[in-house]
Design a protein around this motif. Structure first.
Motif, short mmCIF file in Angstrom:
data_model
loop_
_atom_site.label_atom_id
_atom_site.label_comp_id
_atom_site.label_asym_id
_atom_site.label_seq_id
_atom_site.Cartn_x
_atom_site.Cartn_y
_atom_site.Cartn_z
N ARG A 29 0.84 -1.20 0.00
CA ARG A 29 0.00 0.00 0.00
C ARG A 29 0.87 1.26 0.00
O ARG A 29 0.60 2.20 -0.72
CB ARG A 29 -0.91 -0.01 1.22
N ALA A 47 -4.65 -7.61 -0.16
CA ALA A 47 -5.92 -7.25 0.50
C ALA A 47 -6.85 -8.46 0.56
O ALA A 47 -7.49 -8.71 1.58
CB ALA A 47 -6.59 -6.09 -0.25
N GLU A 69 -11.55 -2.77 -1.71
CA GLU A 69 -10.26 -2.13 -2.02
C GLU A 69 -9.53 -2.91 -3.12
O GLU A 69 -8.93 -2.31 -4.01
CB GLU A 69 -9.39 -2.03 -0.77
N VAL A 73 -8.31 -1.19 -6.51
CA VAL A 73 -6.89 -1.23 -6.88
C VAL A 73 -6.74 -1.89 -8.25
O VAL A 73 -5.97 -1.41 -9.10
CB VAL A 73 -6.07 -1.98 -5.81
#
Length: 111
Positions: A29, A47, A69, A73
């Motif tokens: 991240r 994730a 997420e 992404v």
């Protein structure tokens, strides 16, 4: 970006010991802003992987947030990235498997 934190993240990921799921997630991240081609696909997979570990395992809201997420992404991977198709295939496979285990619906565009 704090260069010391970025260096620590790189060392963690390149070390002889594999990072914990939390460490991998946080490192990718952090580094995704610096090198998205390398770290965005890995962040999405990290994730998804994190949803099977404590304490996230006990929190469906965190599992949903991490899966969301991962999708965000994946969508952020550059269209001209030559590794995009393979990265999206891996992310989709991991997402479908984990969402199925959790009983979460798949995105409508995948149905």
């Amino acid at each position: 970006m704090d260069q010391e934190l970025a260096l620590r993240a790189r060392v963690l990921l390149a070390g002889s010991e594999p990072p914990t799921p939390w460490q991998a997630y946080r490192a990718h991240r952090l580094l995704a802003g610096e090198n998205p081609v390398v770290h965005l696909p890995r962040l999405a997979l990290a994730a998804i992987e994190l949803t099977v570990h404590q304490p996230v395992l006990l929190r469906p809201d965190l599992q949903r947030a991490l899966l969301a997420e991962a999708l965000a992404v994946a969508a952020a991977i550059a269209p001209d990235d030559p590794y995009r198709p393979e990265a999206l295939r891996q992310i989709r496979k991991a997402y479908v498997e984990r969402a199925g285990q959790l009983g979460f619906p798949l995105p409508e565009e995948w149905s």
